[in-house]
Design a protein around this motif. Structure first.
Motif, PDB file in Angstrom:
ATOM      1  N   UNK A  34       0.850  -1.187   0.000  1.00  0.00           N
ATOM      2  CA  UNK A  34       0.000   0.000   0.000  1.00  0.00           C
ATOM      3  C   UNK A  34       0.885   1.235   0.000  1.00  0.00           C
ATOM      4  N   UNK A  35       0.269   2.405  -0.125  1.00  0.00           N
ATOM      5  CA  UNK A  35       1.034   3.641  -0.214  1.00  0.00           C
ATOM      6  C   UNK A  35       1.741   3.950   1.096  1.00  0.00           C
ATOM      7  N   UNK A  36       2.739   4.803   1.024  1.00  0.00           N
ATOM      8  CA  UNK A  36       3.594   5.153   2.160  1.00  0.00           C
ATOM      9  C   UNK A  36       2.775   5.618   3.370  1.00  0.00           C
ATOM     10  N   UNK A  37       3.269   5.259   4.547  1.00  0.00           N
ATOM     11  CA  UNK A  37       2.661   5.721   5.777  1.00  0.00           C
ATOM     12  C   UNK A  37       1.428   4.942   6.206  1.00  0.00           C
ATOM     13  N   UNK A  38       1.135   3.854   5.518  1.00  0.00           N
ATOM     14  CA  UNK A  38      -0.041   3.073   5.878  1.00  0.00           C
ATOM     15  C   UNK A  38       0.383   1.722   6.437  1.00  0.00           C
ATOM     16  N   UNK A  39      -0.591   0.996   6.929  1.00  0.00           N
ATOM     17  CA  UNK A  39      -0.359  -0.353   7.432  1.00  0.00           C
ATOM     18  C   UNK A  39       0.273  -1.187   6.321  1.00  0.00           C
ATOM     19  N   UNK A  40       1.383  -1.837   6.612  1.00  0.00           N
ATOM     20  CA  UNK A  40       2.112  -2.579   5.583  1.00  0.00           C
ATOM     21  C   UNK A  40       1.583  -4.003   5.383  1.00  0.00           C
ATOM     22  N   UNK A  41       0.670  -4.433   6.251  1.00  0.00           N
ATOM     23  CA  UNK A  41       0.148  -5.805   6.121  1.00  0.00           C
ATOM     24  C   UNK A  41      -1.072  -5.793   5.212  1.00  0.00           C
ATOM     25  N   UNK A  42      -0.878  -6.228   3.999  1.00  0.00           N
ATOM     26  CA  UNK A  42      -1.949  -6.251   3.015  1.00  0.00           C
ATOM     27  C   UNK A  42      -2.115  -7.688   2.515  1.00  0.00           C
ATOM     28  N   UNK A  43      -3.351  -8.134   2.420  1.00  0.00           N
ATOM     29  CA  UNK A  43      -3.619  -9.420   1.792  1.00  0.00           C
ATOM     30  C   UNK A  43      -4.905  -9.302   0.991  1.00  0.00           C
ATOM     31  N   UNK A  44      -5.146 -10.259   0.149  1.00  0.00           N
ATOM     32  CA  UNK A  44      -6.353 -10.238  -0.668  1.00  0.00           C
ATOM     33  C   UNK A  44      -6.290 -11.305  -1.729  1.00  0.00           C
ATOM     34  N   UNK A  45      -7.065 -11.107  -2.790  1.00  0.00           N
ATOM     35  CA  UNK A  45      -7.059 -12.098  -3.852  1.00  0.00           C
ATOM     36  C   UNK A  45      -7.198 -11.415  -5.194  1.00  0.00           C
ATOM     37  N   UNK A  46      -6.847 -12.159  -6.220  1.00  0.00           N
ATOM     38  CA  UNK A  46      -7.014 -11.700  -7.593  1.00  0.00           C
ATOM     39  C   UNK A  46      -7.661 -12.837  -8.365  1.00  0.00           C
ATOM     40  N   UNK A  47      -8.321 -12.503  -9.451  1.00  0.00           N
ATOM     41  CA  UNK A  47      -8.968 -13.504 -10.287  1.00  0.00           C
ATOM     42  C   UNK A  47      -8.894 -13.060 -11.735  1.00  0.00           C
ATOM     43  N   UNK A  48      -8.861 -14.032 -12.634  1.00  0.00           N
ATOM     44  CA  UNK A  48      -8.882 -13.747 -14.062  1.00  0.00           C
ATOM     45  C   UNK A  48     -10.291 -14.074 -14.542  1.00  0.00           C
ATOM     46  N   UNK A  49     -10.908 -13.099 -15.191  1.00  0.00           N
ATOM     47  CA  UNK A  49     -12.311 -13.257 -15.579  1.00  0.00           C
ATOM     48  C   UNK A  49     -12.486 -13.045 -17.079  1.00  0.00           C
ATOM     49  N   UNK A  50     -13.582 -13.605 -17.567  1.00  0.00           N
ATOM     50  CA  UNK A  50     -13.946 -13.437 -18.965  1.00  0.00           C
ATOM     51  C   UNK A  50     -15.394 -12.981 -19.011  1.00  0.00           C
ATOM     52  N   UNK A  51     -15.698 -12.050 -19.894  1.00  0.00           N
ATOM     53  CA  UNK A  51     -17.061 -11.548 -20.018  1.00  0.00           C
ATOM     54  C   UNK A  51     -17.830 -12.457 -20.983  1.00  0.00           C
ATOM     55  N   UNK A  52     -18.724 -13.264 -20.438  1.00  0.00           N
ATOM     56  CA  UNK A  52     -19.540 -14.163 -21.261  1.00  0.00           C
ATOM     57  C   UNK A  52     -20.999 -13.792 -21.100  1.00  0.00           C
ATOM     58  N   UNK A  53     -21.600 -13.409 -22.200  1.00  0.00           N
ATOM     59  CA  UNK A  53     -23.030 -13.085 -22.224  1.00  0.00           C
ATOM     60  C   UNK A  53     -23.385 -12.014 -21.186  1.00  0.00           C
ATOM     61  N   UNK A  54     -22.491 -11.056 -20.963  1.00  0.00           N
ATOM     62  CA  UNK A  54     -22.753  -9.972 -20.033  1.00  0.00           C
ATOM     63  C   UNK A  54     -22.424 -10.291 -18.585  1.00  0.00           C
ATOM     64  N   UNK A  55     -21.928 -11.498 -18.300  1.00  0.00           N
ATOM     65  CA  UNK A  55     -21.554 -11.892 -16.937  1.00  0.00           C
ATOM     66  C   UNK A  55     -20.055 -12.102 -16.862  1.00  0.00           C
ATOM     67  N   UNK A  56     -19.472 -11.680 -15.740  1.00  0.00           N
ATOM     68  CA  UNK A  56     -18.049 -11.886 -15.517  1.00  0.00           C
ATOM     69  C   UNK A  56     -17.848 -13.265 -14.889  1.00  0.00           C
ATOM     70  N   UNK A  57     -17.228 -14.163 -15.631  1.00  0.00           N
ATOM     71  CA  UNK A  57     -17.010 -15.542 -15.195  1.00  0.00           C
ATOM     72  C   UNK A  57     -15.544 -15.713 -14.807  1.00  0.00           C
ATOM     73  N   UNK A  58     -15.287 -16.245 -13.597  1.00  0.00           N
ATOM     74  CA  UNK A  58     -13.912 -16.521 -13.167  1.00  0.00           C
ATOM     75  C   UNK A  58     -13.388 -17.742 -13.922  1.00  0.00           C
ATOM     76  N   UNK A  59     -12.145 -17.655 -14.379  1.00  0.00           N
ATOM     77  CA  UNK A  59     -11.508 -18.769 -15.074  1.00  0.00           C
ATOM     78  C   UNK A  59     -10.647 -19.566 -14.102  1.00  0.00           C
ATOM     79  N   UNK A  60     -10.693 -20.873 -14.236  1.00  0.00           N
ATOM     80  CA  UNK A  60      -9.876 -21.741 -13.388  1.00  0.00           C
ATOM     81  C   UNK A  60      -8.498 -21.871 -14.029  1.00  0.00           C
ATOM     82  N   UNK A  61      -7.452 -21.716 -13.223  1.00  0.00           N
ATOM     83  CA  UNK A  61      -6.086 -21.767 -13.740  1.00  0.00           C
ATOM     84  C   UNK A  61      -5.187 -22.568 -12.815  1.00  0.00           C
TER      85      UNK A  61
END
Length: 182
Positions: free
Chosen positions: A83-110
């Motif tokens: 995160x930016x300077x001066x903030x809590x340095x402990x950051x966690x989370x997730x990311x996903x790769x998605x594809x737009x199918x028929x107007x819906x965002x579908x997560x791809x398995x990798x």
């Protein structure tokens, strides 16, 4: 000046010119691109290309888009979450790769560091140190956050894919991570 000293001067000048030319190509190729995103809408997502990109996010949940230049298996690596300077340095989370199918965002398995998954859990070095190095727990499955997480999947030429991220422990929802696409 003798013929031999003129010859040595010419060779030295040519060698120096070659070194400067090659050095400029090497530094230009190694440059990291930077994009900033604060959107969750696919139509407004900034584009990223193959290579290394530093992604700055303005909101906890944000996306970028990648248009595959050719059909093949790509390795997408998430690293250097912070995160930016001066903030809590402990950051966690997730990311996903998605594809737009028929107007819906579908997560791809990798394929990831620990088997196949649709979410790629990432964290900052400080979070990793506190939870895994100092603690007794070791990352063993896809839901365990890691400092560097890769995803390998086959993408089709010309198709747009969206890389979504959601990070916790971020003050004012401002953070960044490095995205490397090979």
């Amino acid at each position: 000046m003798s013929k031999s000293s003129k010859f040595l001067t010419a060779i030295t000048a040519t060698a120096l010119a070659l070194v400067f030319c090659l050095a400029s190509f090497i530094t230009a190729g190694a440059a990291t691109r930077k994009v900033t995103t604060g959107t969750t809408k696919p139509s407004k997502a900034p584009a990223v290309k193959k290579g290394t990109t530093r992604v700055k996010i303005k909101k906890r949940g944000a996306i970028v888009k990648f248009k595959a230049p050719e059909t093949r298996t790509y390795t997408i690596t998430f690293s250097k979450v912070r995160n930016y300077k001066g903030q809590n340095k402990r950051v966690n989370g997730f990311a996903a790769i998605k594809e737009n199918r028929y107007g819906y965002m579908i997560k791809l398995k990798a394929k990831t560091n620990f088997g196949k998954s649709t979410s790629f859990h990432v964290c900052s070095p400080k979070y990793y140190k506190i939870h895994y190095v100092n603690g007794t727990k070791k990352p063993k499955k896809t839901s365990d956050p890691m400092k560097t997480r890769y995803a390998k999947l086959k993408l089709k030429k010309g198709q747009k894919y969206y890389i979504a991220s959601y990070l916790y422990g971020v003050k004012n929802a401002k953070a960044s991570y490095t995205l490397n696409i090979k």
